[in-house]
Design a protein around this motif. Structure first.
Motif, short mmCIF file in Angstrom:
data_model
loop_
_atom_site.label_atom_id
_atom_site.label_comp_id
_atom_site.label_asym_id
_atom_site.label_seq_id
_atom_site.Cartn_x
_atom_site.Cartn_y
_atom_site.Cartn_z
N ASP A 147 0.87 -1.16 0.00
CA ASP A 147 0.00 0.00 0.00
C ASP A 147 0.91 1.22 0.00
O ASP A 147 1.65 1.44 0.94
N ILE A 149 0.57 4.14 0.58
CA ILE A 149 0.37 5.15 1.60
C ILE A 149 0.77 4.61 2.97
O ILE A 149 1.54 5.22 3.68
N HIS A 150 0.29 3.43 3.29
CA HIS A 150 0.46 2.97 4.66
C HIS A 150 1.72 2.18 4.91
O HIS A 150 2.20 2.11 6.02
N TRP A 158 7.14 6.23 -0.45
CA TRP A 158 7.00 5.09 -1.35
C TRP A 158 8.02 5.20 -2.45
O TRP A 158 8.30 6.30 -2.94
N HIS B 118 -5.69 -2.58 5.02
CA HIS B 118 -5.23 -1.21 4.93
C HIS B 118 -5.46 -0.61 3.55
O HIS B 118 -5.04 0.48 3.28
N ARG B 120 -6.83 1.50 0.87
CA ARG B 120 -7.59 2.72 1.01
C ARG B 120 -7.84 3.37 -0.35
O ARG B 120 -7.71 4.56 -0.51
N SER B 133 -6.95 7.59 0.30
CA SER B 133 -6.70 8.17 1.62
C SER B 133 -5.42 7.65 2.25
O SER B 133 -4.97 6.54 1.97
N ASP B 134 -4.85 8.47 3.07
CA ASP B 134 -3.73 8.10 3.94
C ASP B 134 -4.02 8.74 5.29
O ASP B 134 -3.50 9.81 5.60
N SER B 136 -3.15 7.98 8.17
CA SER B 136 -2.03 8.04 9.11
C SER B 136 -1.21 9.32 8.92
O SER B 136 -0.57 9.80 9.85
N ARG B 137 -1.26 9.89 7.73
CA ARG B 137 -0.56 11.16 7.47
C ARG B 137 -1.54 12.30 7.24
O ARG B 137 -1.13 13.41 6.90
#
Lengths: 164, 371
Positions: A147, A149-150, A158, B118, B120, B133-134, B136-137
Protein backbone atom coordinates in the motif's frame (compact mmCIF):
# COMPACT_ATOMS: atom_id res chain seq x y z
CA UNK A 1 13.66 -21.20 -11.32
CA UNK A 2 13.63 -17.47 -10.79
CA UNK A 3 16.17 -15.28 -12.43
CA UNK A 4 16.44 -11.53 -12.59
CA UNK A 5 12.82 -10.90 -11.85
CA UNK A 6 11.24 -13.27 -14.31
CA UNK A 7 10.69 -16.96 -14.43
CA UNK A 8 10.96 -19.23 -17.42
CA UNK A 9 8.91 -22.29 -16.76
CA UNK A 10 10.53 -25.55 -17.57
CA UNK A 11 7.97 -27.78 -19.10
CA UNK A 12 8.04 -31.17 -17.49
CA UNK A 13 5.74 -33.99 -18.23
CA UNK A 14 3.81 -33.51 -15.05
CA UNK A 15 0.43 -34.80 -14.11
CA UNK A 16 -2.49 -32.66 -15.04
CA UNK A 17 -3.10 -30.27 -12.18
CA UNK A 18 -6.80 -30.57 -12.16
CA UNK A 19 -7.56 -34.27 -12.25
CA UNK A 20 -10.90 -35.02 -13.73
CA UNK A 21 -11.54 -31.44 -14.77
CA UNK A 22 -9.97 -31.53 -18.20
CA UNK A 23 -13.41 -31.54 -19.77
CA UNK A 24 -14.47 -28.45 -17.87
CA UNK A 25 -14.31 -25.22 -19.74
CA UNK A 26 -11.75 -22.57 -18.93
CA UNK A 27 -11.80 -18.98 -20.00
CA UNK A 28 -9.59 -15.94 -19.63
CA UNK A 29 -9.98 -14.46 -16.15
CA UNK A 30 -11.16 -11.13 -17.50
CA UNK A 31 -12.16 -9.85 -14.07
CA UNK A 32 -8.51 -9.80 -12.99
CA UNK A 33 -6.55 -9.93 -16.22
CA UNK A 34 -6.04 -7.76 -19.27
CA UNK A 35 -4.01 -8.65 -22.31
CA UNK A 36 -3.02 -7.78 -25.84
CA UNK A 37 -1.49 -9.81 -28.65
CA UNK A 38 1.20 -8.01 -30.64
CA UNK A 39 1.92 -10.10 -33.70
CA UNK A 40 3.40 -13.34 -32.40
CA UNK A 41 3.79 -12.20 -28.80
CA UNK A 42 1.36 -11.30 -26.06
CA UNK A 43 1.49 -9.18 -22.92
CA UNK A 44 -0.79 -10.16 -20.06
CA UNK A 45 -1.25 -8.33 -16.76
CA UNK A 46 -2.89 -9.71 -13.65
CA UNK A 47 -3.68 -6.58 -11.69
CA UNK A 48 -4.73 -8.48 -8.61
CA UNK A 49 -1.49 -10.40 -8.12
CA UNK A 50 0.72 -7.68 -9.57
CA UNK A 51 2.41 -10.06 -11.98
CA UNK A 52 2.76 -9.50 -15.67
CA UNK A 53 3.58 -11.99 -18.37
CA UNK A 54 5.06 -12.19 -21.82
CA UNK A 55 4.00 -15.00 -24.12
CA UNK A 56 5.81 -16.17 -27.18
CA UNK A 57 6.20 -19.22 -29.38
CA UNK A 58 2.75 -20.77 -29.80
CA UNK A 59 1.71 -19.32 -26.45
CA UNK A 60 -0.41 -16.51 -27.90
CA UNK A 61 -2.25 -18.98 -30.12
CA UNK A 62 -3.15 -21.08 -27.08
CA UNK A 63 -4.10 -17.97 -25.11
CA UNK A 64 -6.42 -16.80 -27.86
CA UNK A 65 -8.39 -20.04 -27.69
CA UNK A 66 -9.40 -19.22 -24.14
CA UNK A 67 -11.23 -16.08 -25.23
CA UNK A 68 -14.26 -18.39 -25.24
CA UNK A 69 -14.84 -21.29 -22.85
CA UNK A 70 -12.86 -24.33 -23.91
CA UNK A 71 -11.49 -27.33 -22.10
CA UNK A 72 -7.85 -28.28 -21.95
CA UNK A 73 -8.61 -31.48 -23.86
CA UNK A 74 -10.24 -29.53 -26.65
CA UNK A 75 -7.21 -27.27 -26.94
CA UNK A 76 -4.94 -30.33 -27.10
CA UNK A 77 -7.20 -31.88 -29.73
CA UNK A 78 -6.94 -28.80 -31.89
CA UNK A 79 -3.15 -28.85 -31.81
CA UNK A 80 -3.16 -32.61 -32.41
CA UNK A 81 -4.73 -31.94 -35.78
CA UNK A 82 -1.76 -29.87 -36.90
CA UNK A 83 0.66 -31.64 -39.18
CA UNK A 84 3.65 -33.21 -37.50
CA UNK A 85 2.70 -32.59 -33.88
CA UNK A 86 4.63 -34.88 -31.58
CA UNK A 87 3.63 -36.20 -28.19
CA UNK A 88 6.29 -34.03 -26.61
CA UNK A 89 4.86 -30.94 -28.24
CA UNK A 90 1.36 -31.82 -27.08
CA UNK A 91 2.76 -32.18 -23.57
CA UNK A 92 4.18 -28.67 -23.92
CA UNK A 93 0.74 -27.37 -24.78
CA UNK A 94 -0.74 -29.09 -21.74
CA UNK A 95 2.03 -27.76 -19.49
CA UNK A 96 1.42 -24.26 -20.80
CA UNK A 97 -2.28 -24.56 -20.00
CA UNK A 98 -1.42 -25.76 -16.52
CA UNK A 99 0.79 -22.71 -16.07
CA UNK A 100 -2.07 -20.44 -17.13
CA UNK A 101 -4.24 -22.06 -14.50
CA UNK A 102 -1.56 -21.80 -11.80
CA UNK A 103 -1.18 -18.10 -12.44
CA UNK A 104 -4.96 -17.65 -12.44
CA UNK A 105 -4.87 -16.25 -15.93
CA UNK A 106 -7.63 -18.64 -16.94
CA UNK A 107 -10.43 -19.79 -14.68
CA UNK A 108 -12.91 -22.59 -14.72
CA UNK A 109 -16.29 -21.64 -16.04
CA UNK A 110 -19.73 -23.12 -15.68
CA UNK A 111 -20.34 -22.57 -19.37
CA UNK A 112 -20.23 -25.83 -21.25
CA UNK A 113 -17.09 -26.01 -23.28
CA UNK A 114 -17.61 -25.14 -26.90
CA UNK A 115 -16.96 -27.53 -29.73
CA UNK A 116 -14.20 -26.12 -31.84
CA UNK A 117 -14.77 -27.40 -35.31
CA UNK A 118 -11.36 -27.36 -36.85
CA UNK A 119 -7.73 -26.45 -36.51
CA UNK A 120 -8.49 -23.43 -38.63
CA UNK A 121 -9.29 -21.72 -35.32
CA UNK A 122 -5.65 -21.75 -34.33
CA UNK A 123 -3.33 -19.15 -35.68
CA UNK A 124 0.13 -20.66 -35.79
CA UNK A 125 3.22 -18.91 -37.06
CA UNK A 126 4.44 -19.64 -40.54
CA UNK A 127 7.23 -21.77 -39.09
CA UNK A 128 4.68 -24.08 -37.47
CA UNK A 129 4.30 -25.01 -33.85
CA UNK A 130 6.87 -23.48 -31.51
CA UNK A 131 7.32 -24.26 -27.83
CA UNK A 132 4.94 -21.99 -25.96
CA UNK A 133 6.79 -19.74 -23.52
CA UNK A 134 5.35 -17.90 -20.54
CA UNK A 135 7.71 -15.37 -18.97
CA UNK A 136 6.59 -14.38 -15.50
CA UNK A 137 7.57 -10.98 -14.12
CA UNK A 138 7.04 -10.27 -10.45
CA UNK A 139 9.33 -7.27 -10.04
CA UNK A 140 6.39 -4.89 -9.71
CA UNK A 141 4.35 -6.98 -7.30
CA UNK A 142 5.32 -4.75 -4.45
CA UNK A 143 3.55 -1.84 -6.12
CA UNK A 144 0.29 -3.71 -5.72
CA UNK A 145 0.91 -5.58 -2.50
CA UNK A 146 2.56 -2.59 -0.92
CA UNK A 147 0.00 0.00 0.00
CA UNK A 148 1.85 3.09 -1.17
CA UNK A 149 0.37 5.15 1.60
CA UNK A 150 0.46 2.97 4.66
CA UNK A 151 3.42 0.73 4.08
CA UNK A 152 5.75 3.33 2.69
CA UNK A 153 8.54 4.62 4.88
CA UNK A 154 7.30 7.82 6.50
CA UNK A 155 10.58 9.65 5.94
CA UNK A 156 11.59 8.53 2.51
CA UNK A 157 8.22 7.72 1.04
CA UNK A 158 7.00 5.09 -1.35
CA UNK A 159 8.32 2.73 -2.61
CA UNK A 160 10.67 2.38 0.34
CA UNK A 161 8.92 0.19 2.91
CA UNK A 162 8.27 1.29 6.43
CA UNK A 163 10.94 0.17 8.87
CA UNK A 164 9.89 -2.28 11.56
CA UNK B 1 -21.32 27.65 7.17
CA UNK B 2 -22.33 24.57 9.10
CA UNK B 3 -18.86 23.38 10.13
CA UNK B 4 -20.33 20.62 12.19
CA UNK B 5 -22.30 19.14 9.33
CA UNK B 6 -21.49 15.48 8.77
CA UNK B 7 -18.07 15.55 10.36
CA UNK B 8 -18.90 15.46 14.03
CA UNK B 9 -17.42 12.35 15.60
CA UNK B 10 -20.92 11.33 16.54
CA UNK B 11 -21.99 11.58 12.93
CA UNK B 12 -19.02 9.53 11.81
CA UNK B 13 -19.88 6.98 14.40
CA UNK B 14 -23.36 6.76 13.04
CA UNK B 15 -22.01 6.21 9.57
CA UNK B 16 -19.76 3.43 10.78
CA UNK B 17 -22.53 1.77 12.69
CA UNK B 18 -24.98 2.19 9.89
CA UNK B 19 -23.04 0.09 7.42
CA UNK B 20 -26.10 -1.90 6.61
CA UNK B 21 -24.10 -4.18 4.32
CA UNK B 22 -23.53 -1.42 1.82
CA UNK B 23 -20.24 0.27 2.45
CA UNK B 24 -20.38 1.93 -0.96
CA UNK B 25 -23.37 4.05 -0.02
CA UNK B 26 -21.57 5.33 3.07
CA UNK B 27 -18.38 6.16 1.22
CA UNK B 28 -20.27 7.79 -1.64
CA UNK B 29 -22.17 9.98 0.79
CA UNK B 30 -18.91 10.85 2.54
CA UNK B 31 -17.27 11.88 -0.74
CA UNK B 32 -20.11 14.08 -1.96
CA UNK B 33 -20.63 15.68 1.44
CA UNK B 34 -16.92 16.35 1.92
CA UNK B 35 -16.58 18.06 -1.45
CA UNK B 36 -19.67 20.13 -0.70
CA UNK B 37 -18.13 21.06 2.63
CA UNK B 38 -15.03 22.32 0.81
CA UNK B 39 -17.17 24.39 -1.55
CA UNK B 40 -18.84 25.97 1.46
CA UNK B 41 -15.44 26.70 2.99
CA UNK B 42 -14.31 28.34 -0.25
CA UNK B 43 -17.39 30.57 -0.28
CA UNK B 44 -16.77 31.57 3.30
CA UNK B 45 -12.99 31.99 3.39
CA UNK B 46 -11.97 32.48 -0.21
CA UNK B 47 -8.25 32.08 -0.86
CA UNK B 48 -6.05 31.71 -3.91
CA UNK B 49 -7.45 30.43 -7.15
CA UNK B 50 -4.91 29.16 -9.68
CA UNK B 51 -5.27 27.73 -13.14
CA UNK B 52 -2.96 25.17 -14.71
CA UNK B 53 -2.91 23.96 -18.27
CA UNK B 54 -1.52 20.49 -19.01
CA UNK B 55 -2.10 20.24 -22.73
CA UNK B 56 -5.76 19.38 -23.28
CA UNK B 57 -6.53 19.44 -19.55
CA UNK B 58 -7.11 22.67 -17.66
CA UNK B 59 -7.35 22.44 -13.91
CA UNK B 60 -8.52 25.03 -11.43
CA UNK B 61 -7.10 24.73 -7.94
CA UNK B 62 -8.85 26.66 -5.18
CA UNK B 63 -6.52 26.97 -2.22
CA UNK B 64 -8.93 27.65 0.63
CA UNK B 65 -7.41 30.36 2.78
CA UNK B 66 -4.33 30.14 0.53
CA UNK B 67 -3.51 26.74 2.04
CA UNK B 68 -1.25 24.21 0.30
CA UNK B 69 0.10 26.66 -2.27
CA UNK B 70 3.67 25.84 -1.23
CA UNK B 71 2.99 22.12 -1.58
CA UNK B 72 1.15 22.14 -4.87
CA UNK B 73 2.64 24.92 -6.93
CA UNK B 74 6.44 24.46 -7.17
CA UNK B 75 6.41 21.38 -9.41
CA UNK B 76 3.66 22.72 -11.70
CA UNK B 77 4.22 26.50 -11.66
CA UNK B 78 5.49 26.35 -15.26
CA UNK B 79 1.97 25.29 -16.30
CA UNK B 80 0.16 28.15 -14.58
CA UNK B 81 -2.06 30.25 -16.83
CA UNK B 82 -4.39 33.19 -16.38
CA UNK B 83 -7.97 32.69 -15.26
CA UNK B 84 -9.93 30.47 -17.60
CA UNK B 85 -13.64 30.66 -18.31
CA UNK B 86 -13.82 26.92 -18.81
CA UNK B 87 -11.92 24.18 -17.01
CA UNK B 88 -11.94 20.40 -17.06
CA UNK B 89 -11.96 20.09 -13.29
CA UNK B 90 -11.72 21.98 -10.01
CA UNK B 91 -9.78 20.81 -6.97
CA UNK B 92 -10.32 22.38 -3.56
CA UNK B 93 -7.18 22.37 -1.43
CA UNK B 94 -7.99 22.40 2.27
CA UNK B 95 -5.59 22.44 5.22
CA UNK B 96 -7.73 21.79 8.27
CA UNK B 97 -5.26 22.99 10.89
CA UNK B 98 -4.44 26.40 9.41
CA UNK B 99 -8.11 27.33 9.14
CA UNK B 100 -9.31 25.54 12.26
CA UNK B 101 -11.75 23.58 10.17
CA UNK B 102 -12.87 19.99 10.44
CA UNK B 103 -10.01 17.57 10.19
CA UNK B 104 -10.07 14.61 7.86
CA UNK B 105 -10.83 11.31 9.64
CA UNK B 106 -7.95 10.06 11.74
CA UNK B 107 -8.91 6.46 11.18
CA UNK B 108 -10.74 4.72 8.39
CA UNK B 109 -14.39 5.23 9.33
CA UNK B 110 -15.90 2.58 7.09
CA UNK B 111 -15.89 -1.17 7.18
CA UNK B 112 -13.35 -2.89 4.99
CA UNK B 113 -14.24 -5.69 2.71
CA UNK B 114 -10.91 -6.29 1.10
CA UNK B 115 -8.37 -8.84 2.12
CA UNK B 116 -5.92 -6.02 2.66
CA UNK B 117 -7.35 -4.24 5.61
CA UNK B 118 -5.23 -1.21 4.93
CA UNK B 119 -6.37 -0.80 1.34
CA UNK B 120 -7.59 2.72 1.01
CA UNK B 121 -8.46 3.10 -2.63
CA UNK B 122 -12.08 3.46 -3.61
CA UNK B 123 -13.06 3.67 -7.25
CA UNK B 124 -16.66 3.41 -8.31
CA UNK B 125 -17.17 4.29 -11.95
CA UNK B 126 -20.89 3.62 -11.67
CA UNK B 127 -21.47 6.30 -9.07
CA UNK B 128 -18.62 8.41 -10.47
CA UNK B 129 -16.94 8.75 -7.07
CA UNK B 130 -13.35 8.06 -6.09
CA UNK B 131 -11.27 8.25 -2.95
CA UNK B 132 -7.63 7.79 -2.02
CA UNK B 133 -6.70 8.17 1.62
CA UNK B 134 -3.73 8.10 3.94
CA UNK B 135 -5.29 8.73 7.29
CA UNK B 136 -2.03 8.04 9.11
CA UNK B 137 -0.56 11.16 7.47
CA UNK B 138 -3.79 13.08 7.31
CA UNK B 139 -4.07 13.15 3.51
CA UNK B 140 -7.37 12.49 1.76
CA UNK B 141 -8.11 12.91 -1.94
CA UNK B 142 -11.69 12.72 -3.13
CA UNK B 143 -13.23 13.14 -6.55
CA UNK B 144 -16.59 13.27 -8.26
CA UNK B 145 -16.27 12.19 -11.91
CA UNK B 146 -19.68 13.58 -12.84
CA UNK B 147 -19.01 17.23 -12.08
CA UNK B 148 -15.19 16.86 -11.98
CA UNK B 149 -14.86 18.46 -8.57
CA UNK B 150 -12.26 17.18 -6.18
CA UNK B 151 -10.91 17.74 -2.71
CA UNK B 152 -7.28 17.60 -1.61
CA UNK B 153 -7.80 17.54 2.16
CA UNK B 154 -4.95 17.48 4.65
CA UNK B 155 -4.85 17.59 8.40
CA UNK B 156 -1.75 19.79 8.67
CA UNK B 157 0.32 21.01 5.74
CA UNK B 158 3.37 21.53 7.93
CA UNK B 159 3.59 17.80 8.65
CA UNK B 160 3.25 16.58 5.08
CA UNK B 161 6.09 14.32 3.88
CA UNK B 162 8.53 16.11 1.59
CA UNK B 163 7.82 13.82 -1.37
CA UNK B 164 4.18 14.96 -1.45
CA UNK B 165 5.34 18.04 -3.37
CA UNK B 166 7.13 15.96 -5.99
CA UNK B 167 4.11 15.07 -8.08
CA UNK B 168 1.13 16.99 -6.70
CA UNK B 169 -2.43 16.40 -7.88
CA UNK B 170 -1.35 13.40 -9.94
CA UNK B 171 -4.25 11.30 -8.89
CA UNK B 172 -6.70 14.07 -9.79
CA UNK B 173 -5.20 14.27 -13.27
CA UNK B 174 -5.61 10.52 -13.61
CA UNK B 175 -9.22 10.67 -12.46
CA UNK B 176 -9.91 13.51 -14.89
CA UNK B 177 -8.49 11.67 -17.87
CA UNK B 178 -9.28 8.00 -17.29
CA UNK B 179 -12.24 7.91 -19.67
CA UNK B 180 -11.08 10.28 -22.40
CA UNK B 181 -8.36 10.17 -25.00
CA UNK B 182 -5.54 11.14 -22.63
CA UNK B 183 -3.42 8.90 -20.44
CA UNK B 184 -0.92 9.55 -17.68
CA UNK B 185 2.13 7.47 -18.48
CA UNK B 186 5.11 6.59 -16.37
CA UNK B 187 7.85 7.60 -18.75
CA UNK B 188 10.21 10.43 -19.53
CA UNK B 189 9.48 12.58 -22.59
CA UNK B 190 12.34 14.12 -24.60
CA UNK B 191 12.72 15.88 -27.91
CA UNK B 192 15.74 16.26 -30.15
CA UNK B 193 15.62 18.36 -33.34
CA UNK B 194 11.85 18.08 -33.51
CA UNK B 195 11.74 14.33 -32.90
CA UNK B 196 9.93 13.26 -29.73
CA UNK B 197 10.58 10.06 -27.80
CA UNK B 198 9.35 8.42 -24.62
CA UNK B 199 11.86 6.72 -22.35
CA UNK B 200 10.59 3.82 -20.32
CA UNK B 201 12.19 1.18 -18.19
CA UNK B 202 12.00 -0.52 -14.81
CA UNK B 203 12.95 1.27 -11.63
CA UNK B 204 16.69 1.72 -11.46
CA UNK B 205 17.14 1.45 -15.21
CA UNK B 206 18.60 4.95 -15.42
CA UNK B 207 15.63 6.78 -16.85
CA UNK B 208 16.00 9.89 -14.70
CA UNK B 209 19.78 9.97 -15.00
CA UNK B 210 19.58 9.64 -18.77
CA UNK B 211 16.91 12.33 -18.90
CA UNK B 212 19.03 14.74 -16.86
CA UNK B 213 22.06 14.08 -19.05
CA UNK B 214 19.99 14.59 -22.17
CA UNK B 215 18.65 17.93 -20.95
CA UNK B 216 22.18 19.03 -20.14
CA UNK B 217 23.18 18.10 -23.69
CA UNK B 218 20.44 20.19 -25.27
CA UNK B 219 17.39 17.91 -25.47
CA UNK B 220 14.01 19.41 -24.67
CA UNK B 221 12.01 17.73 -21.93
CA UNK B 222 8.32 17.38 -21.05
CA UNK B 223 8.77 15.17 -18.03
CA UNK B 224 11.02 12.81 -16.12
CA UNK B 225 8.51 10.64 -14.27
CA UNK B 226 5.00 11.10 -15.59
CA UNK B 227 3.74 12.72 -18.79
CA UNK B 228 0.23 13.16 -20.11
CA UNK B 229 -0.15 11.64 -23.56
CA UNK B 230 -3.04 12.64 -25.79
CA UNK B 231 -4.17 10.55 -28.68
CA UNK B 232 -4.56 11.73 -32.24
CA UNK B 233 -3.15 11.06 -35.67
CA UNK B 234 0.18 11.64 -33.95
CA UNK B 235 0.35 11.24 -30.18
CA UNK B 236 1.52 14.20 -28.13
CA UNK B 237 3.21 14.11 -24.73
CA UNK B 238 2.38 17.04 -22.47
CA UNK B 239 4.41 18.37 -19.59
CA UNK B 240 3.01 18.05 -16.07
CA UNK B 241 5.93 18.30 -13.66
CA UNK B 242 9.26 20.01 -14.04
CA UNK B 243 11.08 17.90 -11.47
CA UNK B 244 13.80 15.36 -12.03
CA UNK B 245 14.58 12.96 -9.19
CA UNK B 246 18.15 11.69 -9.01
CA UNK B 247 20.12 9.45 -6.71
CA UNK B 248 23.30 10.71 -5.10
CA UNK B 249 25.32 8.55 -7.46
CA UNK B 250 23.56 9.92 -10.53
CA UNK B 251 23.94 13.48 -9.37
CA UNK B 252 27.65 12.86 -9.04
CA UNK B 253 27.81 12.00 -12.74
CA UNK B 254 26.08 15.24 -13.69
CA UNK B 255 28.04 18.11 -12.16
CA UNK B 256 26.19 20.70 -14.23
CA UNK B 257 22.98 19.95 -12.43
CA UNK B 258 24.26 18.95 -9.01
CA UNK B 259 23.95 22.36 -7.39
CA UNK B 260 20.30 22.75 -8.44
CA UNK B 261 18.88 20.20 -6.01
CA UNK B 262 16.17 21.67 -3.81
CA UNK B 263 16.28 19.10 -1.03
CA UNK B 264 18.86 17.42 1.15
CA UNK B 265 18.08 13.70 1.29
CA UNK B 266 18.26 12.18 4.74
CA UNK B 267 19.93 8.99 3.53
CA UNK B 268 21.31 7.22 0.49
CA UNK B 269 17.89 5.98 -0.61
CA UNK B 270 16.04 9.27 -0.80
CA UNK B 271 16.48 11.08 -4.09
CA UNK B 272 17.50 14.63 -4.86
CA UNK B 273 14.89 16.75 -6.60
CA UNK B 274 15.76 19.34 -9.22
CA UNK B 275 13.30 21.80 -10.71
CA UNK B 276 14.16 22.16 -14.37
CA UNK B 277 12.41 25.49 -14.57
CA UNK B 278 15.03 26.85 -12.17
CA UNK B 279 18.06 25.76 -14.13
CA UNK B 280 17.07 24.86 -17.68
CA UNK B 281 13.89 26.81 -18.25
CA UNK B 282 14.40 26.92 -22.02
CA UNK B 283 14.62 23.11 -22.15
CA UNK B 284 11.27 22.58 -20.47
CA UNK B 285 8.60 22.59 -23.18
CA UNK B 286 4.87 22.26 -22.95
CA UNK B 287 4.44 19.42 -25.42
CA UNK B 288 6.17 17.26 -27.98
CA UNK B 289 4.84 15.06 -30.75
CA UNK B 290 6.13 11.54 -30.16
CA UNK B 291 6.75 8.68 -32.54
CA UNK B 292 9.36 6.57 -30.79
CA UNK B 293 9.54 4.52 -27.62
CA UNK B 294 12.89 3.64 -26.07
CA UNK B 295 13.23 1.05 -23.35
CA UNK B 296 16.37 1.42 -21.30
CA UNK B 297 18.51 -1.52 -20.30
CA UNK B 298 21.66 -1.32 -18.22
CA UNK B 299 24.15 -3.20 -20.36
CA UNK B 300 27.26 -1.75 -18.76
CA UNK B 301 28.94 -1.72 -22.13
CA UNK B 302 31.65 0.64 -23.23
CA UNK B 303 29.39 2.09 -25.88
CA UNK B 304 25.61 2.45 -26.13
CA UNK B 305 23.82 0.31 -28.67
CA UNK B 306 20.27 0.92 -29.91
CA UNK B 307 18.39 -2.02 -31.38
CA UNK B 308 14.88 -2.60 -32.72
CA UNK B 309 12.56 -3.95 -30.04
CA UNK B 310 9.29 -5.82 -30.31
CA UNK B 311 6.12 -3.95 -29.42
CA UNK B 312 5.35 -6.61 -26.85
CA UNK B 313 8.64 -6.02 -25.03
CA UNK B 314 8.09 -2.27 -24.99
CA UNK B 315 4.51 -2.72 -23.80
CA UNK B 316 5.77 -4.94 -20.99
CA UNK B 317 8.22 -2.21 -19.98
CA UNK B 318 5.65 0.58 -20.17
CA UNK B 319 2.21 -0.65 -19.16
CA UNK B 320 2.50 -2.60 -15.89
CA UNK B 321 4.51 0.05 -14.06
CA UNK B 322 2.08 2.77 -15.19
CA UNK B 323 -0.96 0.71 -14.24
CA UNK B 324 0.34 -0.35 -10.86
CA UNK B 325 1.45 3.15 -9.90
CA UNK B 326 -1.87 4.71 -10.86
CA UNK B 327 -3.82 1.75 -9.43
CA UNK B 328 -7.25 2.79 -10.63
CA UNK B 329 -8.75 2.38 -14.08
CA UNK B 330 -6.11 -0.21 -14.92
CA UNK B 331 -7.92 -1.84 -17.83
CA UNK B 332 -8.62 1.49 -19.46
CA UNK B 333 -5.00 2.56 -19.02
CA UNK B 334 -3.75 -0.71 -20.51
CA UNK B 335 -5.85 -0.38 -23.61
CA UNK B 336 -4.88 3.22 -24.18
CA UNK B 337 -1.23 2.26 -23.93
CA UNK B 338 -1.82 -0.57 -26.38
CA UNK B 339 -3.05 1.97 -28.88
CA UNK B 340 -0.03 4.18 -28.21
CA UNK B 341 2.54 1.40 -28.59
CA UNK B 342 0.97 0.28 -31.85
CA UNK B 343 1.61 3.75 -33.26
CA UNK B 344 5.23 3.99 -32.12
CA UNK B 345 8.57 2.81 -33.44
CA UNK B 346 10.12 0.75 -30.68
CA UNK B 347 13.77 0.38 -29.72
CA UNK B 348 15.86 -1.01 -26.91
CA UNK B 349 18.72 1.14 -25.64
CA UNK B 350 21.56 -1.01 -24.33
CA UNK B 351 23.22 1.65 -22.23
CA UNK B 352 26.83 2.25 -21.43
CA UNK B 353 27.82 3.39 -17.95
CA UNK B 354 28.17 7.03 -18.98
CA UNK B 355 24.80 8.85 -19.08
CA UNK B 356 26.25 11.63 -21.23
CA UNK B 357 27.42 9.08 -23.79
CA UNK B 358 23.96 7.49 -23.72
CA UNK B 359 22.34 10.87 -24.42
CA UNK B 360 24.76 11.54 -27.27
CA UNK B 361 24.07 8.10 -28.79
CA UNK B 362 20.34 8.67 -28.61
CA UNK B 363 20.78 12.03 -30.36
CA UNK B 364 22.83 10.49 -33.17
CA UNK B 365 20.25 7.74 -33.54
CA UNK B 366 17.36 10.17 -33.71
CA UNK B 367 19.18 12.17 -36.38
CA UNK B 368 20.07 9.08 -38.43
CA UNK B 369 18.00 6.08 -37.41
CA UNK B 370 19.03 4.10 -40.47
CA UNK B 371 22.72 4.00 -39.49
Amino acid sequence: MLSMGFQNLEYTHEQILYQGSTMHGFVINSAHVTSEIFGEEAVVVNFVTGKYFAMSGSGPAIWKLFESPISADEVIDEFRKLDGMTATELDQVRDFINALQREKLIVETDDSSSQYASAGNITVAAGGFQTPVLEIHDDLQELIVLDPIHDADPERGWPVTRRE
Amino acid sequence: MNRGRVFDPAVFSSIVNHVNGDMSQDINRFITDSIEYARDAWREFGGEERYYCFGPVTLCVRHIGAALVDTVSPAIRHAMVSKQSSVNGTVYALDAKSLHLRRPPETWPFSTNTYQEHQRIYWDTESGLALNSDESRGIWQLFNLHNCDGLYWVDDETTLPSWEAGSPLRIFLHWLTWNNNCQLIHAAGLEWQGRGILLTGPGGSGKSTTTAAAVGAGWNMVGDDFVLVSDGCKPVAHCIYDTIKLTRESLGKLPNIADSAINAPVDAVEKFRVHLSDRYRQRLVGKIAIDTLFTLNIAGAHKTCILPASKASVMAALAPTTMFMLKMGMKESFHKMTGLVNQMQCYSVQMSTDPCEVAASMARFVENPET
